[in-house]
Each structure stands twice: as C-alpha cells, then as structure tokens.
Write an enzyme that holds these catalytic residues in place. Structure first.
Site, mmCIF file in Angstrom:
data_model
loop_
_atom_site.group_PDB
_atom_site.id
_atom_site.type_symbol
_atom_site.label_atom_id
_atom_site.label_comp_id
_atom_site.label_asym_id
_atom_site.label_seq_id
_atom_site.Cartn_x
_atom_site.Cartn_y
_atom_site.Cartn_z
ATOM 1 N N ARG A 108 -11.694 -7.493 0.226
ATOM 2 C CA ARG A 108 -10.619 -7.098 -0.253
ATOM 3 C C ARG A 108 -10.891 -8.428 -1.445
ATOM 4 O O ARG A 108 -9.677 -9.401 -1.060
ATOM 5 C CB ARG A 108 -9.178 -7.101 0.272
ATOM 6 C CG ARG A 108 -8.067 -6.784 -1.157
ATOM 7 C CD ARG A 108 -6.735 -5.868 -0.195
ATOM 8 N NE ARG A 108 -7.513 -4.826 -0.392
ATOM 9 C CZ ARG A 108 -5.844 -3.688 0.041
ATOM 10 N NH1 ARG A 108 -4.781 -4.053 -0.244
ATOM 11 N NH2 ARG A 108 -6.215 -2.536 -0.055
ATOM 12 N N HIS A 135 -12.005 1.964 -4.675
ATOM 13 C CA HIS A 135 -10.841 1.073 -3.770
ATOM 14 C C HIS A 135 -11.673 2.559 -2.907
ATOM 15 O O HIS A 135 -10.902 3.659 -2.784
ATOM 16 C CB HIS A 135 -9.921 1.656 -3.815
ATOM 17 C CG HIS A 135 -9.177 1.135 -2.745
ATOM 18 N ND1 HIS A 135 -9.721 0.732 -1.358
ATOM 19 C CD2 HIS A 135 -7.346 1.732 -2.659
ATOM 20 C CE1 HIS A 135 -8.693 0.825 -0.730
ATOM 21 N NE2 HIS A 135 -7.417 1.488 -0.758
ATOM 22 N N GLN A 138 -9.694 4.303 0.196
ATOM 23 C CA GLN A 138 -8.936 5.416 0.364
ATOM 24 C C GLN A 138 -9.018 6.562 -0.928
ATOM 25 O O GLN A 138 -8.574 7.611 -0.550
ATOM 26 C CB GLN A 138 -8.193 4.730 -1.136
ATOM 27 C CG GLN A 138 -7.119 5.501 -1.958
ATOM 28 C CD GLN A 138 -6.043 5.314 -0.511
ATOM 29 O OE1 GLN A 138 -5.736 4.539 0.147
ATOM 30 N NE2 GLN A 138 -5.171 5.920 -0.348
ATOM 31 N N ASP A 241 0.031 5.930 -8.874
ATOM 32 C CA ASP A 241 -0.083 5.061 -8.091
ATOM 33 C C ASP A 241 1.092 3.606 -8.710
ATOM 34 O O ASP A 241 1.831 4.168 -9.991
ATOM 35 C CB ASP A 241 -1.693 4.266 -8.057
ATOM 36 C CG ASP A 241 -1.757 2.859 -7.359
ATOM 37 O OD1 ASP A 241 -1.143 2.491 -6.751
ATOM 38 O OD2 ASP A 241 -3.062 2.142 -7.348
ATOM 39 N N CYS A 283 -1.554 6.627 -2.946
ATOM 40 C CA CYS A 283 -1.749 5.600 -1.823
ATOM 41 C C CYS A 283 -0.969 5.064 -1.283
ATOM 42 O O CYS A 283 -1.038 4.214 -0.393
ATOM 43 C CB CYS A 283 -3.598 5.259 -2.751
ATOM 44 S SG CYS A 283 -2.585 3.029 -4.379
ATOM 45 N N ARG A 310 -6.222 7.001 6.007
ATOM 46 C CA ARG A 310 -6.535 5.891 5.972
ATOM 47 C C ARG A 310 -7.368 5.554 7.493
ATOM 48 O O ARG A 310 -9.149 5.001 7.182
ATOM 49 C CB ARG A 310 -6.087 5.245 5.680
ATOM 50 C CG ARG A 310 -5.506 5.032 3.859
ATOM 51 C CD ARG A 310 -6.491 5.272 2.957
ATOM 52 N NE ARG A 310 -7.035 4.011 3.315
ATOM 53 C CZ ARG A 310 -7.199 2.745 2.841
ATOM 54 N NH1 ARG A 310 -6.319 2.419 1.501
ATOM 55 N NH2 ARG A 310 -7.893 1.819 3.026
HETATM 56 N N1 CP Z 1 -3.218 1.978 -0.169
HETATM 57 C C1 CP Z 1 -3.868 1.122 0.190
HETATM 58 O O1 CP Z 1 -4.763 0.669 0.298
HETATM 59 O O2 CP Z 1 -2.660 0.022 0.136
HETATM 60 P P1 CP Z 1 -2.744 -1.446 1.039
HETATM 61 O O3 CP Z 1 -3.127 -2.265 -0.312
HETATM 62 O O4 CP Z 1 -1.845 -1.565 1.685
HETATM 63 O O5 CP Z 1 -3.875 -1.398 1.757
HETATM 64 N N1 NVA Z 2 -3.752 -0.432 -7.905
HETATM 65 C C1 NVA Z 2 -3.485 -1.187 -5.946
HETATM 66 C C2 NVA Z 2 -3.179 -0.373 -5.394
HETATM 67 C C3 NVA Z 2 -2.913 -0.906 -4.153
HETATM 68 C C4 NVA Z 2 -3.527 0.061 -2.962
HETATM 69 C C5 NVA Z 2 -3.492 -2.511 -7.152
HETATM 70 O O1 NVA Z 2 -4.923 -3.282 -6.847
HETATM 71 O O2 NVA Z 2 -3.127 -3.107 -6.301
#
Ligand code: CP
Ligand code: NVA
Length: 330
Positions: A108, A135, A138, A241, A283, A310
């Site tokens: 990440r 992502h 997701q 989101d 999400c 997930r």
């Molecule tokens: N939806 C998602 O990726 O959540 P987190 O950021 O908690 O992993």
């Molecule tokens: N769009 C959000 C998604 C988190 C799961 C971010 O990138 O922070």
C-alpha cells in the site's frame, strides 16, 4: 521467470476478473460451511506474504493477514515505521531484498509509480493494496458483493451475468472509482459518475478505463456529470467513498465545501429516480458527510457484507497470483 503482478483490474482479462470473483464466491461458500477446499488447504504453507503498508488500513490489512493464515502462510506486516521503504533506501533496493526472502509482496503506497517500480524489480508477485490510482482487491470484493446481491443472468466464463446493471458513483473521482469503472466496463455494467466541477476523472484515467473495454462485446458505458440526480437516474447501486482520500488531508476544508450537495441520501435517490430496489455500497472507512446514517445503516446498505468480502477477495487473489502463479483458472 517473471512473476505476474496485480496492480489494477486493468491487468486482468474479463475472464480472469470474473474467475477471481467466482473463486472468491465458491471459497466463501465452502469455508463458511466448514470445509476449506483441498486446493487451498496449506497452499501457502512455508510461504511468507510481506505486507508493506505506507498508509493506514483496517480492512486490507486484516483481510490479507487472515487470508494468508487460512491458507497456511505467514503474513509479515511491515508498516512505514518498520522498514526503510522509500525513506532511507531506494524502492529498487527494497524490492530486490524483500522479494529474495518472501513469496509475495502486498503493498500500500501513495504513487502508482511506486507500486509499479516495486513490481518491476520484484522476483515475486506484487499485489497492490491501494495506491493513488487503483484498489484492485477492493473491486474484486465489490463485484463479489454485486454478484451475490443481484440475480446474475446466465453467463459464460468471461462474464458474471451482471450486464445491464447501472452503478451511480456520487462524490470524488478517486482510486476506488477508477478500478471500479475498469471492472464495470469489463463486466458490461454501466457507471454514471457525478462529481463537483473540477473533480472529474482525469483525462489519462478516462483513457485507461476506455481501453479496458476494448474488445469486450458488451462493455459497460461510463458517463460523467456534475449533477448528482442525473447520475442516480435508473441506478441499481449507489456508491460513494470519502471526499478526502489519504494524502489529501490538507485539502480537507476546500473539498468539504466543493462537495456540498453530493451526500447520498434517500431523498437524493428519490429525486434522481434510482431504481426501486436500489442498494448502497461504500468501501469504508465512511464519514457521514458522503452518506447519511439513514442510508448507511439501512437494509439497502451492503457495506458490511462488502467489507467481509475483502477476506474472500484476498484469498482468491493470493490463490490466483501466488499459489497458481498468475494462471487464473477456476
Ligand atoms: N476499504 C479499505 O481498503 O479499507 P482500509 O483502508 O481500512 O484497508
Ligand atoms: N479513496 C480512499 C480509499 C480508502 C480505502 C483513500 O485512498 O484514502
């Protein structure tokens, strides 16, 4: 031997994407009924999954760790305070070193180019656990959720039988939307996006989404508007989101103002003319400004099954990219 990576849903053919979703679904059913499929049992035994996370995470971290353990593997969480990732050591050096010791890297990061660089120099599969552009884990979970919640039509291997459904995305055009739109295009699902002016999908990403539909017989269509009601018209699923993604915290005040009027509510669905049985997805993590409690905690809301999915998506992705080495088959 060059490993195969999962950086975006764009890396998958429609058949591969549909297969990852179907495998997630069948593993979910089998494991929940008390039987871990023989093909999964111990399939990561003796293998380590390095989880390099430069940003916070609840769902992605927990689902990946739990998936690796269910498959007999060892998840190794490496947060940004733990390793030298991009701070005191180049991505190249980190990638070469870590991939020499583990069987998979789940990363990440902020910039897409960072996860792409990691993948370029890694000798093991790299799975994108969220970057500023995509992502994919997701979106496998999201399509599993849609597959379970709407009655799929009869379909072949390249499809999930969801053709003709319409998703309305109301809010920020971000990483989750981009991969969602790519997956939807491949699955014949239409996506109508409503963002405030100035927050639309960037032109280069629009091209990526359009390219994802090339050669797909009934590719889903993508439309954009600045009027939430227009996007919501005839939609089967309303999705949003956060308005402030990780890394955009400094823009928070400006964004809150720009996104006024974009909150998902039952009244918006009614005014816009969403389909009678419309569902809601997000999400998570969620904030009340993008969707009110009435919708978020209503029977229309799929958010908690979506979050649970997930786990099944992570199992399916680890199976496809690590156990089966990128040969995505049922
Ligand atoms: N939806 C998602 O990726 O959540 P987190 O950021 O908690 O992993
Ligand atoms: N769009 C959000 C998604 C988190 C799961 C971010 O990138 O922070």
């Amino acid at each position: 031997f060059a490993p195969r990576h999962l950086l975006s849903i764009a890396d998958l053919t429609p058949a591969e994407f549909a297969t990852l979703v179907r495998n997630a679904s069948s593993h979910k059913q089998a494991i929940k009924s008390g039987a871990i499929p023989q093909s999964l049992l111990g399939s990561l035994s003796g293998k380590t999954v390095a989880m390099m996370f430069n940003k916070r995470s609840t769902r992605t971290r927990v689902s990946t760790e739990a998936a690796a353990v269910q498959m007999g593997g060892h998840p190794m969480f490496l947060g940004k305070e733990d390793i030298q990732l991009g701070v005191n050591e180049s991505l190249y050096d980190t990638s070469v070193v870590i991939s020499s010791m583990v069987s998979c890297i789940v990363a990440r990061v902020a910039k897409h180019s960072d996860v792409a660089d990691l993948a370029k120099h890694s000798t093991v599969p790299v799975i994108n656990a969220l970057c500023d552009s995509y992502h994919p884990l997701q979106i496998i979970a999201d399509f599993l959720t849609i597959y379970e919640s709407f009655t799929p039509k009869a379909h072949g291997l390249s499809s999930l039988g969801l053709e003709g459904l319409k998703i309305a995305w109301v809010g920020d055009a971000n990483n989750v939307l981009f991969d969602l739109a790519i997956g939807a295009t491949k699955m014949g699902v239409d996506v109508a996006v409503a963002t405030p002016k100035g927050y639309e999908i960037p032109a280069d990403m629009l091209k990526v989404i359009q390219t994802a539909g090339e050669g797909v017989p009934s590719a889903g269509k993508l439309t954009q508007t600045n009027v939430p009601e227009e996007a919501v018209k005839d939609a089967d699923i309303l999705v949003t989101d956060t308005w402030v993604s990780m890394g955009q915290e400094e823009e928070s005040k400006k964004r809150m103002k720009a996104f006024e009027g974009f909150q998902i509510t039952a009244d918006l669905a009614k005014r816009g003319g969403a389909k009678e049985g419309w569902k809601f997805m997000h999400c998570l993590p969620r904030h009340p400004e993008e969707v009110d409690d009435e919708v978020f905690y209503s029977p229309r809301s799929l958010v908690f099954p979506e979050a649970e999915n997930r786990l099944w998506a992570a199992i399916s992705a680890l199976e496809g990219f690590v156990v089966k080495k990128g040969k995505i088959v049922e």
